[in-house]
Structures are given as C-alpha cells and as structure tokens.
Design a protein around this motif. Structure first.
Motif, PDB file in Angstrom:
ATOM      1  N   ARG A   1      24.305 -10.575  68.465  1.00 24.48           N
ATOM      2  CA  ARG A   1      23.450 -10.006  67.420  1.00 24.48           C
ATOM      3  C   ARG A   1      22.596  -8.835  67.912  1.00 24.48           C
ATOM      4  NH1 ARG A   1      20.034 -14.723  65.298  1.00 24.48           N
ATOM      5  NH2 ARG A   1      20.224 -15.427  67.454  1.00 24.48           N
ATOM      6  N   ILE A   2      22.747  -8.432  69.162  1.00 26.61           N
ATOM      7  CA  ILE A   2      22.016  -7.241  69.651  1.00 26.61           C
ATOM      8  C   ILE A   2      22.423  -6.011  68.843  1.00 26.61           C
ATOM      9  CG2 ILE A   2      23.762  -6.632  71.380  1.00 26.61           C
ATOM     10  CD1 ILE A   2      19.917  -6.423  71.780  1.00 26.61           C
ATOM     11  N   HIS A   3      23.650  -6.069  68.250  1.00 29.10           N
ATOM     12  CA  HIS A   3      24.086  -4.931  67.440  1.00 29.10           C
ATOM     13  C   HIS A   3      23.233  -4.807  66.171  1.00 29.10           C
ATOM     14  CE1 HIS A   3      27.410  -4.710  70.168  1.00 29.10           C
ATOM     15  NE2 HIS A   3      27.844  -5.929  69.832  1.00 29.10           N
ATOM     16  N   GLU A   4      22.828  -5.925  65.583  1.00 27.86           N
ATOM     17  CA  GLU A   4      21.932  -5.873  64.429  1.00 27.86           C
ATOM     18  C   GLU A   4      20.595  -5.256  64.825  1.00 27.86           C
ATOM     19  OE1 GLU A   4      21.335  -9.459  62.324  1.00 27.86           O
ATOM     20  OE2 GLU A   4      23.459  -9.983  62.230  1.00 27.86           O
ATOM     21  N   VAL A   5      20.086  -5.700  65.971  1.00 23.09           N
ATOM     22  CA  VAL A   5      18.789  -5.184  66.428  1.00 23.09           C
ATOM     23  C   VAL A   5      18.892  -3.674  66.692  1.00 23.09           C
ATOM     24  CG1 VAL A   5      17.039  -5.337  68.237  1.00 23.09           C
ATOM     25  CG2 VAL A   5      18.153  -7.429  67.374  1.00 23.09           C
ATOM     26  N   ARG A   6      20.018  -3.263  67.335  1.00 22.21           N
ATOM     27  CA  ARG A   6      20.182  -1.839  67.615  1.00 22.21           C
ATOM     28  C   ARG A   6      20.226  -1.031  66.304  1.00 22.21           C
ATOM     29  NH1 ARG A   6      24.861  -1.879  69.595  1.00 22.21           N
ATOM     30  NH2 ARG A   6      25.949  -0.848  67.880  1.00 22.21           N
ATOM     31  N   THR A   7      20.881  -1.615  65.292  1.00 27.23           N
ATOM     32  CA  THR A   7      20.939  -0.924  63.992  1.00 27.23           C
ATOM     33  C   THR A   7      19.539  -0.736  63.415  1.00 27.23           C
ATOM     34  OG1 THR A   7      23.131  -1.861  63.587  1.00 27.23           O
ATOM     35  CG2 THR A   7      21.912  -1.044  61.680  1.00 27.23           C
ATOM     36  N   ARG A   8      18.687  -1.745  63.573  1.00 28.69           N
ATOM     37  CA  ARG A   8      17.316  -1.611  63.075  1.00 28.69           C
ATOM     38  C   ARG A   8      16.574  -0.500  63.816  1.00 28.69           C
ATOM     39  NH1 ARG A   8      16.166  -8.008  63.524  1.00 28.69           N
ATOM     40  NH2 ARG A   8      17.921  -8.688  62.218  1.00 28.69           N
ATOM     41  N   PHE A   9      16.819  -0.396  65.139  1.00 29.85           N
ATOM     42  CA  PHE A   9      16.208   0.698  65.894  1.00 29.85           C
ATOM     43  C   PHE A   9      16.727   2.050  65.392  1.00 29.85           C
ATOM     44  CE2 PHE A   9      14.743  -2.472  68.898  1.00 29.85           C
ATOM     45  CZ  PHE A   9      13.582  -1.913  69.423  1.00 29.85           C
TER      46      PHE A   9
ATOM     47  N   THR B   1      18.228 -39.889  76.468  1.00 25.08           N
ATOM     48  CA  THR B   1      17.934 -38.487  76.705  1.00 25.08           C
ATOM     49  C   THR B   1      17.108 -37.912  75.559  1.00 25.08           C
ATOM     50  OG1 THR B   1      18.961 -36.378  77.273  1.00 25.08           O
ATOM     51  CG2 THR B   1      20.020 -37.661  75.551  1.00 25.08           C
ATOM     52  N   LYS B   2      16.279 -36.910  75.860  1.00 32.04           N
ATOM     53  CA  LYS B   2      15.433 -36.282  74.838  1.00 32.04           C
ATOM     54  C   LYS B   2      16.306 -35.462  73.882  1.00 32.04           C
ATOM     55  CE  LYS B   2      11.657 -32.997  74.198  1.00 32.04           C
ATOM     56  NZ  LYS B   2      10.758 -32.019  74.867  1.00 32.04           N
ATOM     57  N   ILE B   3      16.109 -35.677  72.582  1.00 37.93           N
ATOM     58  CA  ILE B   3      16.923 -35.013  71.564  1.00 37.93           C
ATOM     59  C   ILE B   3      16.058 -33.989  70.838  1.00 37.93           C
ATOM     60  CG2 ILE B   3      18.309 -35.340  69.490  1.00 37.93           C
ATOM     61  CD1 ILE B   3      18.778 -38.218  70.413  1.00 37.93           C
ATOM     62  N   PRO B   4      16.400 -32.680  70.885  1.00 37.92           N
ATOM     63  CA  PRO B   4      15.620 -31.670  70.155  1.00 37.92           C
ATOM     64  C   PRO B   4      15.596 -31.962  68.661  1.00 37.92           C
ATOM     65  CG  PRO B   4      17.163 -30.641  71.686  1.00 37.92           C
ATOM     66  CD  PRO B   4      17.520 -32.092  71.634  1.00 37.92           C
ATOM     67  N   GLU B   5      14.524 -31.528  68.010  1.00 32.33           N
ATOM     68  CA  GLU B   5      14.358 -31.791  66.582  1.00 32.33           C
ATOM     69  C   GLU B   5      15.435 -31.110  65.761  1.00 32.33           C
ATOM     70  OE1 GLU B   5      11.035 -31.082  63.031  1.00 32.33           O
ATOM     71  OE2 GLU B   5      10.608 -30.513  65.111  1.00 32.33           O
ATOM     72  N   ASN B   6      15.780 -29.872  66.143  1.00 29.03           N
ATOM     73  CA  ASN B   6      16.732 -29.092  65.349  1.00 29.03           C
ATOM     74  C   ASN B   6      18.099 -29.070  66.017  1.00 29.03           C
ATOM     75  OD1 ASN B   6      14.793 -28.323  63.372  1.00 29.03           O
ATOM     76  ND2 ASN B   6      13.978 -26.815  64.833  1.00 29.03           N
ATOM     77  N   LEU B   7      19.113 -28.883  65.167  1.00 32.52           N
ATOM     78  CA  LEU B   7      20.472 -28.768  65.694  1.00 32.52           C
ATOM     79  C   LEU B   7      20.651 -27.419  66.377  1.00 32.52           C
ATOM     80  CD1 LEU B   7      23.218 -30.219  65.803  1.00 32.52           C
ATOM     81  CD2 LEU B   7      23.826 -29.057  63.687  1.00 32.52           C
ATOM     82  N   TYR B   8      20.211 -26.328  65.712  1.00 31.76           N
ATOM     83  CA  TYR B   8      20.240 -24.990  66.288  1.00 31.76           C
ATOM     84  C   TYR B   8      19.001 -24.240  65.817  1.00 31.76           C
ATOM     85  CZ  TYR B   8      25.185 -25.845  67.192  1.00 31.76           C
ATOM     86  OH  TYR B   8      26.362 -26.378  67.625  1.00 31.76           O
ATOM     87  N   ASN B   9      18.552 -23.283  66.619  1.00 29.40           N
ATOM     88  CA  ASN B   9      17.488 -22.354  66.224  1.00 29.40           C
ATOM     89  C   ASN B   9      17.946 -20.962  66.643  1.00 29.40           C
ATOM     90  OD1 ASN B   9      15.215 -20.776  65.826  1.00 29.40           O
ATOM     91  ND2 ASN B   9      13.791 -22.398  66.493  1.00 29.40           N
ATOM     92  N   MET B  10      18.348 -20.149  65.657  1.00 34.20           N
ATOM     93  CA  MET B  10      18.878 -18.819  65.963  1.00 34.20           C
ATOM     94  C   MET B  10      17.827 -17.729  65.769  1.00 34.20           C
ATOM     95  SD  MET B  10      22.718 -19.196  64.358  1.00 34.20           S
ATOM     96  CE  MET B  10      22.165 -19.874  62.797  1.00 34.20           C
ATOM     97  N   GLY B  11      16.542 -18.142  65.765  1.00 33.47           N
ATOM     98  CA  GLY B  11      15.466 -17.160  65.652  1.00 33.47           C
ATOM     99  C   GLY B  11      15.562 -16.100  66.733  1.00 33.47           C
ATOM    100  N   GLU B  12      15.362 -14.857  66.349  1.00 34.36           N
ATOM    101  CA  GLU B  12      15.553 -13.746  67.298  1.00 34.36           C
ATOM    102  C   GLU B  12      14.501 -13.767  68.384  1.00 34.36           C
ATOM    103  OE1 GLU B  12      17.497 -10.843  63.877  1.00 34.36           O
ATOM    104  OE2 GLU B  12      15.355 -10.756  64.348  1.00 34.36           O
ATOM    105  N   LEU B  13      13.248 -13.910  68.003  1.00 36.08           N
ATOM    106  CA  LEU B  13      12.193 -13.995  69.017  1.00 36.08           C
ATOM    107  C   LEU B  13      12.353 -15.261  69.849  1.00 36.08           C
ATOM    108  CD1 LEU B  13       8.987 -12.772  67.153  1.00 36.08           C
ATOM    109  CD2 LEU B  13       9.969 -11.779  69.212  1.00 36.08           C
ATOM    110  N   TYR B  14      12.659 -16.371  69.184  1.00 33.42           N
ATOM    111  CA  TYR B  14      12.819 -17.660  69.876  1.00 33.42           C
ATOM    112  C   TYR B  14      13.888 -17.561  70.949  1.00 33.42           C
ATOM    113  CZ  TYR B  14      13.758 -22.656  70.458  1.00 33.42           C
ATOM    114  OH  TYR B  14      13.946 -23.914  70.983  1.00 33.42           O
ATOM    115  N   ASN B  15      15.028 -16.923  70.648  1.00 34.50           N
ATOM    116  CA  ASN B  15      16.114 -16.802  71.615  1.00 34.50           C
ATOM    117  C   ASN B  15      15.784 -15.805  72.707  1.00 34.50           C
ATOM    118  OD1 ASN B  15      19.044 -18.129  70.901  1.00 34.50           O
ATOM    119  ND2 ASN B  15      17.703 -17.994  69.115  1.00 34.50           N
ATOM    120  N   LEU B  16      15.219 -14.630  72.337  1.00 34.30           N
ATOM    121  CA  LEU B  16      14.916 -13.611  73.353  1.00 34.30           C
ATOM    122  C   LEU B  16      13.835 -14.073  74.317  1.00 34.30           C
ATOM    123  CD1 LEU B  16      15.043 -10.415  71.135  1.00 34.30           C
ATOM    124  CD2 LEU B  16      16.601 -10.985  73.005  1.00 34.30           C
TER     125      LEU B  16
END
Length: 1003
Positions: A710-718, A843-858
């Motif tokens: 998804r860096i291509h989306e971010v580059r498009t915004r720039f 084992t500890k289980i995260p609350e969410n299945l996935y989090n694709m937030g841009e800030l969260y991932n970066l």
C-alpha cells in the motif's frame, strides 16, 4: 446244540432273598432314627444355653466399649485444644485411668476438626508394642500428639511415660506427618452418626491381634473420641465354653472373617490360622459347615465338606447401629450319637446272623446273573471313556441278558467307528477355529499367506501345496511347499517364486478352463481330483513333465478359490497328494475334509482382502498427508520443503533414541510398526495448520503490505499534495505574487514532501527500530491533509462495506495523509475455536483478527509484522491442533495430535500454544521440536535469509539447549549419534557443510 436259557421271571425269584435282607436293615434303621432324634433334642438344648452365655458376654463387652466412647466424647475437656506434646492436656489422666482399669483396652484418642490429634496407648510391658513404636524399655504409656504450629507446619510428638507416670527420655518429634485423623474411617463414621459407632474388626499393627474401634462425635461436632479394644478377653471366654469333644464356638463378622474360635475347631486344619482369617480359607470342615448354615434359634443338622454330619446354630448379634456379629456353635453329630451307634451295632449283628442264612442261598443263584451284568457295566464304562478294546459278547443262561450282550457288541463297534471320525473332525475344527482367530489378528501379509497354505496342508495332511494370488488376468505363484521334495519357495520374509504366472485367458482371449486353477477361479468352485493321471477335463501336461523330471508322482489335487464375501476371487489354494494320518499312502481328498478347506479358504480370503484394504487405506492416507504437506511447502517460498524434511529428521533422531539403553532415554522406544507410523504422521502434519495462514502475512516484506504494497497509495497522496502545491504556486503568481517568490515556496514545499515520503518509505521497510522520535515524526507527517472528491465506498464488496461503520462524509472531503480508520480493523469472531477452553490454549490472543491501519502498521517497532499478524503466523500450530482434534483418528493414531501440536513448547513452559512443561512433553514431541528448529536453521531455500553453515546451525541450536527450550539429552544424542551430519549430507548444500566440534556442546 442249544443251551438251556432261563427267562427273566425265573431270575427275579432269586432276588427275593435280597429283599428279605433289605427289610431287616429297614427295621434296624427305624430304631436308629428314633434314637438319633433324641440326641438332636439334647444337643439343641445345650447349643441354646451356650449361645445365650456368649451373646451376653459379647453384648456386655461391646456395649461397654460404645459407652466408653460416648463418655469420652461427653467430657467437657475433650474438646480443649491440643498443644505441644499434650502431656498436660486434661484428658490424658482420664485416658490413663481407663486404660489401667480395662486390660482389654488398647488405646484411647481424640481427633479434632482442625486436624489435631491426641492418643494414649497402654504398652502393658508388651514388647511388640514397645518395639513397634520405638519406645524406651519400661514405657508404660505412650502419648501421641499431632498439632499445627504457629509456622503452619504439622508436628507429631511421641512421649513415653514410665510406671510412675514420669516422662522418659527418647521423645520423638516428626515433621509433617501424613496421618490425619479426619481421613480415618472411624472419624468419618462418627461424624455421620449421632450415636456411638463400632468399626469392623481389624488387625492392630503393633500387636498383630484383632480388635475393634468405637467412636463418638463430640457434642459440638468439633471432633471425635475413639477407643480401641482387643478381642483377647472375648477369645478366652469363648475358649472356656464346653460343647463336645470336637465341638466349639466361633464369632464371625459381616465380612465372614473369624474373630475368635474354640481351638478345637481349627486344631486339625494343618495350617497356622492368622488373625481375622476368612472362614472359607480355613481347612476346617466344621467351620465351613457353620459358615454355610442358615441363622436360626435352633440347631440344624448339616453336611460337612468331608461328608460327615454336624449340628450347627447361628445367632446374629447386632449393635446399636445394626452391625452384625454371627455367634456360631458347631459340633460333629457323632459326638452325640456314640451310644446310639453301639446299640445300632448290636442290632446289625443280629441282622447279620439272619443274612448269613439267606445270602449264601441267594448267591448261588445270582452269581451267574451278576457276572453277566458286571461284564456289561464294565464294557459300558469303557465305552463311556471311549475305550473300545476287548470282547463285548458274553454268554448268559438268561436269554434276555444274552441278547442284550450281543446287541451291545454291535452298538460298541458302530460307536467306535463314528467316534474315530468325530475325533478327527473335532481336531480339524479346533485347528480351523485357531487358524481363523490367528488370520483375523495377523497384520503381516507374508506371514498371513504362510498361515493360509500351511493351515490348509495341516487340515488335509497334504504333501504339497501352492498359493496363487490373482493379478488382473494372471494367477501369480505366491508360495510353494512340498514336503517330500523339500521345496520351500516364498512365504514370510521371502520373495515370491520367480515362475511364470498362470494365465486366466487362452491365446484367443477367452477364459482358460483347461488349467484347473484358472477354472476354479473363473467358475468360483472347488475342484477335487482323485487322480490327475486319470483326469481328462484339465491339462496336466506340466504336472506330468515335472513328475518325470523329479521322480515325484502327483496324484490327488484339491483346488479351492479364495473369494471374500461380496467380492471377487483374489486367488486360489491348491493342495497335492492327501495322506491318512500316520501313513505315507496317497489318497483322494475326502469330501468331509474338503469342507474344512473351503471354510479355511473363505476365512483366508476375507483376511487377505481386509488386510489389502487396510494397507490400501494406510497408503492412501499417507499419500494424502504428504500431498497436504507438499501443498503447504509449495504455498510459500518462505517455508520451502520444511514439511517434507522435518519428518525425515524426526525419524532419524527417533531411531537413534530407540537404541539408547541407559540414561533418561533408556525407557523410550517404539515397539510396533503402528507406533512408528503414528509418530511419522504426527511429524508430517506438524505444520498442517499453515493452510489457514494467508500468504501475504507469511510473505509480508513491508509494513504496509497486505495483498499488495500500500506504499503506492501513500505515494499517490504525496503526488496529490505536490500537485496541489504547484496549483497553489500558479494561483499565487496569477494573483500578483512575484514568480520567483512563488517558485521558491513551491520548491521548499516539494523538498519537504520528498523528504517526508522518503522517511515513510524507509519506515515501511522495517529495517530500522522505530524509536519514539521517529514515531512522533510519523504522526506529524500523517496530519497533513488532502481533498478527496470521489466516494470512497464505490466499487467495494459487500463484506468490505460492512466495515465502513463511520458516517458518510460530504464531498469534497478532507482526508489526512496517513490514517487508522475504522474499516482498517477486522474484529476477531467471538465464536472462533481458539477460545474453546477444551483445547487448553494459553497463548495471548489479540483482540482483533487484523489491523491494517496505516499509522498502526508503520509504527511497528521491529520488523514488518503487527501483533495480529505475528499471532496469525504463530496461530498455525493452534489450527494444527484444532484441525487434528476434529479428525476421527483410530486408537493406534491417538497421539498424532500430541506429536504434531507440541513442537513449539519448551521445557520451561514458556512455549505456545498450551504452555506445556517438561513433565507434559513426551520424548517424540521433544524430537519433533529439535527437528523443526534444525530444519529451519539449515534450510537453504528461504528467500529472506542466506543459508547458514552446519557449525553455525549447531551453535544456535545449543543456545536453545542452554535456555531449556529443547531436551538436552536428545540434543546430545543428536550430535553424538551423528544424526546432524547424516541429515546435512542428505539435505544441505555442499558449501554449507563444515566441521563441527561437538565436544564443546555435549554434556
């Protein structure tokens, strides 16, 4: 010349003398019975008197014991706390006084609900008690106290008092005693009953004498008071009761155990009778007669085991709670009938004089009759025992007996012939049943075929035999046996004979009915040929040529097709040259024997068919498992051939572990092929859960990557921001701003955007740790805005639109450069199987299945994976367990889940998913863990890392041993056995293999 033969009526006349004698004996017998009844009445009166005395004594002694328990429980100071050695406890003087006054009382004690315990034991200078409790010589009383100290530790104190009640040296103190009064039967029985309770008799360990315990719950329910008595006094009283010369009294409890007994009743048993022996175990006819007699108020006459008569009387005594003690009185009836027998003897003497006159006369006439009858009886007894030897017919002057003797001779001859046939058939039937059982349980196909042919030869006593197995349109030779020619080809552990198969089709492609085996298979019938040289229906030219070459003579043939129920013929058994038992003569195969062979063939065909089905199922299952493992390996280049190589390494290490004969691994071994297969399947399926792991997670190379980067989306915004900056510059020039000034502002903005994008692109790679200052800069860049002029919900799938729960913005809408939006989060389903507690996942289980937030991932600190994605990768072992537990594995594969699902656990319990420790990890599970790690270290087909050398991999694996993540003994065996080197030579590239100094890693 015919001999004179008397009729039956004349013979009966001669029996009259015998009838006279019987009448004489009957007269004497009637006199005997009248006298015997008088003896019975006198014995019953005596038994009633003795029983009454014993009942009074038992009632008094046991009720006194129950009253003593009730008195002790009622004392106010019984409930007082027990401290220290309890010598000063106010209950001790009472206990000592009671023990002094009652010689039969062994000990008194009280147990409190808090676990405290006080007991006083009277030694009475008995060396058995003193030695059992390690008391000093001269101890008169032993005080035992169990208390809980202020430090919470239970202590047991043994204090010894002399005859003057002074404390003697040698006090014993034990820490943390295991004895807890609350767990004793007398405590539980008393707490459940408001009245005094009486225990079953039991053996006092220190005295090795039987005794009873009475216990009473304290009024406030805070404990139980108890008293122990021996049965010594009761035994003495019973021993003094006089019944007769050999009679006596016995007390028996509810468990049929002997509490006490008059010595005369067991003096002749020949064995030492221990305390509380079970009556049925004592070799005493009188006692056994007593135990089988019904209870009642009057004496009863019963038979003893040795055939004598005995008078018995059983009276049940019950305590307050209904516990029963049987009071038995028994005596040989002969002790009371001695005078009667003397009188009877005189009567018999007189009768004998009468018979002396009649018997000689009767004997003269009956002798010949008796001889014939005796001979027939003896012959009948021999026939009953299947002895048919000797001559049956015997002449008699009585016509009926003469005819009977001749008829009996004919019957004997007939039975003899049929018995011989039945014995032979029974022998074959027993062998057939044994073979059927063996065939159904045999797993080795070669051994199974051996059993089929050899069993058929044994049933028919055939000289030779051949087993054929069908292969499409051919019948392959599987086993050949011939005793006379000493031929043994094929069978268990041997390859099949290399002879051309029998074709089931002729040259024109039609069914071959010229060959007897092919005909039997096609027609599905048994073919029985008495003599092959006289048979014209089949072609025996090959057989005759073989006979001419070897000098053998193939005569009788029996060919039976092998057809499982409901299936096609799978082969045939052919037997050659039947022989009678114990003879070398060649005879045809008898029809009755043919039926046995056909029954064996039916069982054998079913066994072979089932065995082939099972083998085919196992092969199919193994192939499917390997297909799954291969698909997982092919799914991502990041796993390579992992699922294929781990089982190989696991089996190599397991083979070496099975050879160990000493140390911690000495008890480990796989003893059966099923255990090896179970382990192999577990190793093949150890990563089967990876089929649920998305490829883009496993292959995620950048932080913003999902199915694409998804860096291509971010580059498009720039690019949009840069375009907006240029538009703003042109608008400023049009509004009158000097061109150079507007150009300078644009260039500054452009440089800032280029720098910010470069920073975000660098963060996206995940190669550098995200320090707090970098995260803050990331957030600052994210606050820049741009204008969205198009609806962001157009072109979305239904499932994706469900995540857009935020309100729709009116266009144009202002958007931040980077954002964590609601639709970026995919919640974890609440009904997911990973939450099922039955699986034991810790084992500890995260609350969410996935989090694709841009800030969260970066902002991920290290690497490219978020917490949810890292869990998704580790979740493969959870899914492995879930998938395998849902499979209906048979019993022999029941541990597949354990072997496949525990290779990420550690000896310290820090692994996942169940947090198992060393006590819960089996040796096979530990082997798979080592194989899984070592394969991953040595793999050269991973795109994300350079291949490591063998020495580097061993060194890294040693750190796992040091940290107790893997089994140290298996690690040492892995090196010392050379498994690491063997694996490297098979699977590593030549440039990876270097020298390894294993000495520094061992031990």
């Amino acid at each position: 010349m015919l001999k004179l033969r008397l009729g039956l009526q004349v013979s009966i006349v001669l029996v009259i003398a015998f009838v006279v004698a019987c009448l004489t004996i009957a007269t004497a017998t009637s006199i005997y019975f009248a006298s015997t009844q008088a003896a019975k009445d006198a014995a019953r009166q005596l038994f009633a008197q003795v029983t009454a005395r014993v009942v009074d004594r038992v009632d008094g002694q046991i009720n006194d014991l129950l009253d003593l328990a009730g008195l002790g429980a009622a004392l106010p100071f019984t409930a007082q706390p027990i401290r220290g050695d309890a010598v000063a406890h106010p209950l001790v003087p009472f206990m000592i006084r009671v023990l002094e006054l009652n010689d039969g009382c062994y000990s008194l004690y009280v147990g409190h609900a808090d676990g405290h315990f006080l007991q006083v034991i009277a030694t009475r200078d008995d060396s058995r008690i003193i030695e059992a409790h390690k008391a000093p010589v001269g101890s008169q009383f032993i005080i035992r106290a169990i208390t809980v100290g202020t430090d919470g530790v239970r202590r047991e104190t043994w204090t010894f008092l002399d005859h003057g009640m002074a404390v003697m040296d040698g006090t014993i103190v034990k820490e943390a005693p295991t004895y807890d009064p609350r767990q004793r039967p007398w405590y539980g029985a008393a707490m459940a009953n408001s009245l005094s309770t009486l225990s079953d008799a039991y053996l006092f360990s220190s005295l090795q004498e039987p005794g009873l315990t009475a216990s009473q719950r304290l009024p406030d329910g805070s404990g139980v008071f108890g008293a122990d008595i021996t049965l010594r006094g009761l035994s003495g009283f019973v021993g003094r009761q006089t019944i007769s010369a050999q009679g006596g009294v016995a007390l028996i409890d509810q468990k049929n155990r002997l509490l006490t007994v008059t010595p005369s009743l067991i003096s002749g048993s020949g064995k030492t009778i221990g305390p509380l022996a079970t009556v049925s175990d004592i070799e005493s006819p009188l006692l056994r007669a007593l135990s089988s007699a019904p209870p009642g108020e009057a004496a009863a006459l019963v038979k003893t085991s040795d055939g004598d008569e005995a008078l018995t009387q059983i009276t049940h005594w019950k305590d307050r709670n209904g516990q029963v003690i049987a009071i038995g009185v028994v005596s040989p009836f002969a002790d009371f009938t001695g005078p009667i027998q003397e009188m009877q003897l005189r009567i018999l003497k007189v009768a004998g004089l009468v018979l002396l006159i009649v018997v000689p006369l009767s004997t003269l006439f009956a002798r010949r009759i008796a001889n014939s009858v005796r001979h027939l009886v003896a012959e009948a007894d021999k026939v009953r025992q299947f002895d048919f030897s000797g001559q049956t017919a015997r002449a008699s002057f009585i016509k009926e007996f003469h005819d009977l003797s001749e008829a009996f001779g004919l019957m004997k001859a007939t039975i003899a012939g049929r018995s011989a046939e039945l014995a032979s058939a029974q022998k074959r039937l027993v062998r057939l049943v044994d073979l059927g059982i063996a065939l159904s349980s045999e797993r080795d196909t070669g051994k199974l075929m051996d059993m089929i042919l050899l069993g058929a030869k044994e049933l028919t006593n055939a000289d030779g035999g051949t087993l054929y197995i069908r292969d499409e349109n051919d019948l392959r030779f599987q086993i050949i046996r011939n005793d006379s020619l000493n031929i043994k080809m094929g069978g268990e552990g041997e390859p099949p004979p290399s002879l051309p198969p029998v074709s089931m089709l002729d040259a024109d492609g039609r069914e071959n009915h010229k060959n007897v085996v092919s005909h039997a298979v096609h027609s599905q019938v048994t073919v029985n040929i008495p003599d092959a040289y006289d048979e014209g229906s089949f072609d025996f030219s090959g057989t005759k040529a073989f006979d001419a070459k070897t000098g053998y003579h193939s005569t009788s043939f029996l060919t039976v097709p092998l057809k499982p129920r409901g299936g096609d013929v799978i082969g045939a058994v052919q037997l050659i040259n039947a022989r009678p038992e114990g003879s070398s003569e060649i005879v045809p195969f008898a029809p009755q024997i043919q039926r046995f062979v056909e029954a064996l063939a039916a069982q054998a065909a079913t066994a072979l068919y089932n065995r082939e089905l099972l083998d085919a199922q196992e092969r199919l299952m193994d192939a499917m498992i390997q297909i799954i493992a291969g698909a997982i390996d092919a799914k991502s280049p990041y796993t390579g051939g992992h699922c294929e190589r781990v089982p190989e390494l696991s089996l190599m290490l397991a083979e070496e572990a099975c050879k160990v004969t000493e140390g911690p691994l000495a008890d480990f071994a796989f003893h059966t092929p099923e255990q090896w297969r179970e382990f192999k399947i577990g190793a093949w399926l150890h990563d089967c859960g990876k089929v649920t792991t998305p490829e883009y997670v496993v292959d995620k190379a950048t932080k913003l990557e999902t199915i694409y980067n998804r860096i291509h989306e971010v580059r498009t915004r720039f690019e949009v921001l840069l375009r907006d900056a240029r538009i703003e510059m042109l608008e400023a020039v049009a509004a009158g701003m000097p061109h150079d000034e507007a150009e300078a502002g644009f260039e500054a903005r452009k440089a800032a955007l280029i720098d910010d994008y470069a920073f975000i692109a660098e963060c996206n790679l995940g190669g550098e740790f995200m320090a707090p200052d970098r995260v803050e800069r990331l957030k600052s860049i994210a606050t820049q805005t741009w204008m969205r002029h198009f609806d962001d919900r157009l072109g979305m799938s239904h499932e994706e639109l469900r995540r857009y729960s935020d309100p729709v913005q009116s266009l144009p809408a202002e958007e931040t450069l980077l954002a964590d939006k609601v639709h970026h989060v995919i919640p974890r389903p609440a009904n997911s199987a990973i939450f099922d507690p039955s699986y034991g996942f810790k084992t500890k289980i995260p609350e969410n299945l996935y989090n694709m937030g841009e800030l969260y991932n970066l902002a991920v600190g290290r690497g490219t994976l978020t917490e949810e994605e890292r869990f998704k990768i580790n979740e493969h072992i959870i899914q492995t367990i879930i998938m395998l537990k849902r499979m209906p594995f048979p019993k022999q594969l029941s541990r597949v889940v354990e072997y496949a699902g525990s290779h990420h656990e550690t000896l310290l319990g820090t692994g996942y998913p169940c947090g198992l420790g060393s006590a819960e990890l089996s040796v096979p599970s530990r082997i798979t863990a080592i194989a899984d790690i070592f394969e991953a270290l040595t793999a050269s087909d991973r795109p994300y890392k350079q291949p490591k050398t063998l020495s580097e991999c061993v060194k890294i694996l040693s750190f796992f041993k040091k940290d107790k993540h893997i089994d140290p003994d298996l690690f040492d065996l892995f090196l010392s056995s050379g498994v690491y080197r063997q694996y490297a030579e098979r699977f590593l590239k030549p440039e990876q293999i270097d020298e390894v100094d294993i000495a520094k890693y061992l031990g």
